[in-house]
Design an enzyme around this catalytic site. Structure first.
Site, short mmCIF file in Angstrom:
data_model
loop_
_atom_site.label_atom_id
_atom_site.label_comp_id
_atom_site.label_asym_id
_atom_site.label_seq_id
_atom_site.Cartn_x
_atom_site.Cartn_y
_atom_site.Cartn_z
N SER A 64 0.81 -1.23 -0.25
CA SER A 64 0.02 -0.02 -0.05
C SER A 64 0.99 1.33 -0.20
O SER A 64 1.91 1.24 0.42
CB SER A 64 -1.06 -0.10 1.19
OG SER A 64 -1.71 -1.03 1.25
N1 SAH Z 1 -0.89 -4.64 4.17
C1 SAH Z 1 -0.32 -4.91 2.94
C2 SAH Z 1 -1.36 -4.82 1.73
C3 SAH Z 1 -1.25 -5.64 0.76
S1 SAH Z 1 -2.21 -6.00 -0.70
C4 SAH Z 1 0.89 -4.40 2.68
O1 SAH Z 1 1.05 -3.38 3.44
O2 SAH Z 1 1.58 -4.45 2.26
C5 SAH Z 1 -3.65 -6.81 0.11
C6 SAH Z 1 -3.49 -8.28 0.42
O3 SAH Z 1 -4.53 -8.70 0.85
C7 SAH Z 1 -2.95 -9.03 -0.68
O4 SAH Z 1 -1.65 -9.79 -0.47
C8 SAH Z 1 -3.98 -10.10 -0.81
O5 SAH Z 1 -3.31 -11.62 -1.43
C9 SAH Z 1 -4.46 -10.18 0.51
N2 SAH Z 1 -5.94 -10.68 0.40
C10 SAH Z 1 -7.06 -10.42 -0.30
N3 SAH Z 1 -8.15 -11.09 -0.26
C11 SAH Z 1 -7.79 -11.66 1.22
C12 SAH Z 1 -8.60 -12.39 2.10
N4 SAH Z 1 -10.01 -12.73 1.86
N5 SAH Z 1 -7.83 -12.71 3.31
C13 SAH Z 1 -6.57 -12.67 3.58
N6 SAH Z 1 -5.73 -11.78 2.75
C14 SAH Z 1 -6.53 -11.33 1.46
#
Ligand code: SAH
Length: 214
Positions: A64
């Site tokens: 993000s």
């Molecule tokens: N908090 C992260 C943001 C990553 S992007 C950071 O700081 O980098 C969002 C992430 O959510 C991705 O890795 C994706 O695989 C995950 N994601 C999407 N749907 C999800 C779900 N239902 N349960 C767990 N993770 C999920």
């Protein structure tokens, strides 16, 4: 951990930029000033680690944007010591920022390779975070209730089971909407059956998907 000296002034400038863009919570800004974001981006993007941008982390996912991480963290209204659940471990950067705020953190990721690589990275960096492979829509009933829940992917439907894992008086930060029309919400559980929500502004996230992706 010893880090390359070039990153230190860049990180300081990023924190100043976030403050100029409206982030006021000192705990959030201090946490960001301690997390080496260059360790959470793909090595080929290390040079851009302190630009206020989302960057690819492989597997079709992104780390993000720092402003988004700061805004979500600030809106959790942390004091330290809260039991927090993060949905979407991804790169682990948001998790590290929360750990620096002194919370007890559980973080769920649905993509197996990301889960494994990030869990190892967070441990190597010295963070104590309970990384879990699972579907965030299910939450972690065995560890509920949580003081705070932070969702870092865009939900097209309300994650009802997660809402029920909030303590009364607890807060959830949820990017919610369809496709690219996402709005960040803060939802408070005011009683067993009542929830109150407020809009915090438009935001951009990869979609929250169901199930585990092996
Ligand atoms: N908090 C992260 C943001 C990553 S992007 C950071 O700081 O980098 C969002 C992430 O959510 C991705 O890795 C994706 O695989 C995950 N994601 C999407 N749907 C999800 C779900 N239902 N349960 C767990 N993770 C999920």
């Amino acid at each position: 951990m010893k880090e390359e000296a070039i990153y230190i002034p860049r990180r300081k400038r990023l924190v100043e930029e976030l403050a100029q863009k409206g982030i006021t919570d000192k705990m959030t800004l201090d946490a960001i000033s301690r997390v080496p974001r260059q360790c959470f981006v793909d090595i080929t993007f290390a040079n851009m680690a302190y630009e206020d941008k989302a960057l690819p982390i492989g597997h079709g996912q992104t780390i993000s944007q720092p402003f988004t991480v700061a805004k979500q963290t600030e809106n959790l209204r942390l004091k330290g010591g809260e039991k927090v659940l993060e949905i979407g471990t991804g790169s682990g950067y948001q998790a590290a920022v929360l750990a620096e705020c002194g919370v007890e953190l559980f973080s769920i990721e649905r993509q197996v390779p990301l889960y494994a690589a990030t869990k190892k990275k967070l441990t190597d960096l010295g963070y104590t975070i309970r990384c879990v492979l699972g579907d965030g829509f299910e939450g972690l009933p065995n560890h509920a209730p949580f003081d705070r829940i932070i969702v870092t992917a865009g939900a097209a439907e309300l994650p009802e089971k997660l809402l029920r894992q909030l303590k009364i008086g607890g807060l959830m930060i949820l990017p919610f909407g369809s496709g690219k029309n996402l709005e960040m919400y803060r939802i408070e559980r005011v009683s067993d059956v009542d929830f109150k929500s407020e809009k915090l502004g438009p935001c951009a996230f990869v979609p929250m998907l169901k199930g585990i992706n092996h």
